[in-house]
Design an enzyme around this catalytic site. Structure first.
Site, short mmCIF file in Angstrom:
data_model
loop_
_atom_site.label_atom_id
_atom_site.label_comp_id
_atom_site.label_asym_id
_atom_site.label_seq_id
_atom_site.Cartn_x
_atom_site.Cartn_y
_atom_site.Cartn_z
N HIS A 1 36.33 45.90 35.01
CA HIS A 1 36.43 44.80 35.96
C HIS A 1 37.85 44.69 36.50
CE1 HIS A 1 32.61 42.49 34.52
NE2 HIS A 1 32.37 43.73 34.91
N GLU B 1 39.90 42.18 36.69
CA GLU B 1 40.83 41.48 35.80
C GLU B 1 41.30 42.41 34.69
OE1 GLU B 1 37.59 38.42 37.02
OE2 GLU B 1 37.70 40.56 36.56
N CYS C 1 33.91 37.16 34.14
CA CYS C 1 32.80 37.24 33.19
C CYS C 1 33.33 36.87 31.80
CB CYS C 1 32.21 38.65 33.18
SG CYS C 1 33.27 39.88 32.36
N CYS D 1 36.04 39.36 30.47
CA CYS D 1 37.33 39.15 31.12
C CYS D 1 37.94 37.81 30.69
CB CYS D 1 37.19 39.22 32.63
SG CYS D 1 36.84 40.88 33.23
#
Length: 150
Positions: free
Chosen positions: A78, A80, A106, A109
């Site tokens: 992801h 992040e 999410c 993260c």
């Protein structure tokens, strides 16, 4: 002509970063900022050196996995996560910083942001993950849904 606010400025950059994404389901960008200075950026995509989903296809699509479920069944990292990794690779401390993201983090993260000591998350689009919101709230990280002009 009015200058953009700092939040608008960094969120625009976040959307520019997202354009580098190779995910075929959702292009996400993240920018980590402290004292109005960009420390690191990240976008979602597979680890360095691997075949991009644009070329290989999406494992999650092939398996029929809905958004917000079974994040471990994705070849990509992801945005992040990639921003945190970029900071770590370059020895940049990110504790006390703000992360801008085109999408709500999410749960995976969120846990990383909590342990990285991010102070604030500013995001635009929603994501179907109530547990991430609950844990970010419990951690004391300020969570802000971005509104243009703010």
């Amino acid at each position: 002509m009015a200058r953009p606010s700092w939040n608008d400025y960094f969120m625009k950059i976040t959307y520019d970063v997202a354009e580098r994404s190779t995910c075929i389901r959702r292009k996400v960008g993240a920018v980590i900022v402290k004292d109005k200075r960009i420390l690191a950026t990240g976008y979602n995509g597979v680890p360095t050196g691997l075949v991009h989903c644009e070329e290989r296809g999406c494992l999650r699509e092939e398996l029929g996995i809905p958004s917000g479920e079974r994040a471990e069944m994705c070849r990509g990292l992801h945005a992040e996560q990639n921003a945190i990794i970029q900071a770590a690779q370059h020895g940049v401390g990110i504790d006390g910083s703000v992360i801008y993201s085109t999408t709500q983090p999410c749960i995976i993260c969120a846990k990383m942001l909590i342990n990285a000591k991010i102070e604030k998350v500013i995001y635009d689009g929603g994501y179907p993950d109530d547990l991430s919101l609950e844990m970010l709230d419990e951690s004391g990280i300020e969570l802000v849904r971005w509104k243009s002009g703010g």
